[in-house]
Write a protein that holds these residues in place. Structure first.
Motif, PDB file in Angstrom:
ATOM      1  N   MET A   1       0.850  -1.198   0.000  1.00 12.53           N
ATOM      2  CA  MET A   1       0.000   0.000   0.000  1.00 12.53           C
ATOM      3  C   MET A   1       0.880   1.241   0.000  1.00 12.53           C
ATOM      4  SD  MET A   1      -3.179   1.101   0.084  1.00 12.53           S
ATOM      5  CE  MET A   1      -4.125  -0.262   0.727  1.00 12.53           C
TER       6      MET A   1
ATOM      7  N   THR B   1      -2.133   9.223  -0.976  1.00 12.21           N
ATOM      8  CA  THR B   1      -3.358   8.996  -1.737  1.00 12.21           C
ATOM      9  C   THR B   1      -3.567  10.112  -2.738  1.00 12.21           C
ATOM     10  OG1 THR B   1      -4.410   7.816   0.087  1.00 12.21           O
ATOM     11  CG2 THR B   1      -5.863   8.715  -1.600  1.00 12.21           C
TER      12      THR B   1
ATOM     13  N   ARG C   1      -6.270  11.902  -4.822  1.00 15.84           N
ATOM     14  CA  ARG C   1      -7.723  12.053  -4.773  1.00 15.84           C
ATOM     15  C   ARG C   1      -8.240  12.404  -6.162  1.00 15.84           C
ATOM     16  NH1 ARG C   1      -9.588  15.944  -2.324  1.00 15.84           N
ATOM     17  NH2 ARG C   1     -11.336  15.037  -1.189  1.00 15.84           N
TER      18      ARG C   1
ATOM     19  N   GLN D   1      -8.951   2.613  -8.117  1.00 17.21           N
ATOM     20  CA  GLN D   1      -8.848   2.304  -6.697  1.00 17.21           C
ATOM     21  C   GLN D   1      -8.092   1.002  -6.442  1.00 17.21           C
ATOM     22  OE1 GLN D   1     -12.173   4.932  -4.519  1.00 17.21           O
ATOM     23  NE2 GLN D   1     -12.674   2.766  -4.700  1.00 17.21           N
TER      24      GLN D   1
ATOM     25  N   ALA E   1      -2.951   3.561  -4.314  1.00 19.28           N
ATOM     26  CA  ALA E   1      -2.526   4.916  -3.980  1.00 19.28           C
ATOM     27  C   ALA E   1      -3.545   5.953  -4.440  1.00 19.28           C
ATOM     28  CB  ALA E   1      -1.174   5.217  -4.595  1.00 19.28           C
ATOM     29  N   ILE E   2      -4.628   5.492  -5.040  1.00 20.17           N
ATOM     30  CA  ILE E   2      -5.619   6.399  -5.617  1.00 20.17           C
ATOM     31  C   ILE E   2      -6.964   6.203  -4.932  1.00 20.17           C
ATOM     32  CG2 ILE E   2      -6.858   7.059  -7.719  1.00 20.17           C
ATOM     33  CD1 ILE E   2      -4.422   6.024  -9.309  1.00 20.17           C
ATOM     34  N   GLU E   3      -7.590   7.298  -4.565  1.00 23.11           N
ATOM     35  CA  GLU E   3      -8.930   7.270  -3.973  1.00 23.11           C
ATOM     36  C   GLU E   3      -9.876   8.068  -4.868  1.00 23.11           C
ATOM     37  OE1 GLU E   3     -11.350   8.771   0.033  1.00 23.11           O
ATOM     38  OE2 GLU E   3      -9.289   9.428  -0.332  1.00 23.11           O
TER      39      GLU E   3
ATOM     40  N   ARG F   1      -0.745   9.511 -12.215  1.00 22.75           N
ATOM     41  CA  ARG F   1       0.440   9.718 -11.382  1.00 22.75           C
ATOM     42  C   ARG F   1       1.280  10.889 -11.900  1.00 22.75           C
ATOM     43  NH1 ARG F   1       2.020   5.914  -7.776  1.00 22.75           N
ATOM     44  NH2 ARG F   1       0.790   3.997  -7.616  1.00 22.75           N
TER      45      ARG F   1
END
Length: 216
Positions: free
Chosen positions: A1, A5, A7, A26, A30-32, A120
């Motif tokens: 993990m 994060t 967003r 998701q 690392a992505i929400e 990213r």
């Protein structure tokens, strides 16, 4: 993990596409995905409410074209970066998106890994343009004399909203309710839209929208 994060807000008028994008992003860890939107006006409103790092937005959406969404987000949320994810790979769309303030541009047949790389990259402060978009930008650099006109012409931000609602078949009363304005104000906006675009009625406005790529 991952220890951070990113967003993200996903904006696309197709539910299946949105859900697929949410699952893909998701799963990265690392992505929400903090919000979703199904039309242009909703995209702007939810972005302002949630202030995501990245907005992944389609171009062809109801209520407000994705290019106009990019322009509004650049003004309202200068720290939020926009990645255009669309089926359109023509040069005119790429250049309009870039001039509106998009930081990245991908077509929907791109690999999942490329979408993740783009998100990213934007989060790191860089831009990201897929092969089709990069080619279009290179062509523009080779031919700087070419101009790309704003498809909305001289329409104000509110008139652009009314333009889309007319093209989608809403009546003046429905437009008034949708935008929380009076019927008289909606009618005045409608008249100015037709006048500025030099069209006589709704049918001609729809043809104009289709010709300019503002409707699916």
């Amino acid at each position: 993990m991952a220890s951070f994060t990113i967003r993200v807000l996903i904006a696309d008028d197709h539910t299946l596409v949105r859900e697929s994008l949410v699952s893909l992003l998701q799963a990265d860890g690392a992505i929400e995905v903090v919000a979703q939107a199904a039309d242009g006006l909703e995209t702007v409103a939810r972005a302002i409410a949630t202030r995501p790092d990245i907005v992944v937005a389609d171009i062809s959406m109801p209520s407000l074209n994705g290019i106009e969404v990019v322009r509004r987000l650049r003004e309202a949320l200068p720290d939020t970066r926009v990645l255009v994810l669309t089926m359109h790979q023509e040069e005119e769309y790429v250049l309009q998106a870039v001039r509106a303030g998009a930081s990245g541009y991908l077509v929907k047949d791109s690999a999942a890994s490329e979408l993740l790389a783009a998100v990213r990259s934007l989060h790191a402060g860089r831009s990201y343009f897929g092969p089709q978009a990069a080619k279009a930008m290179a062509e523009q650099m080779r031919h700087p004399e070419r101009t790309v006109e704003d498809p909305y012409g001289r329409l104000t931000p509110r008139e652009r909203e009314v333009f889309h609602l007319i093209a989608e078949g809403l009546t003046t009363k429905e437009i008034a309710r949708k935008l929380d304005i009076s019927a008289k104000t909606a009618e005045n906006h409608r008249a100015r839209v037709l006048d500025k675009l030099d069209v006589r009625n709704t049918a001609e406005l729809v043809r104009y929208a289709l010709r300019k790529g503002l409707l699916d």
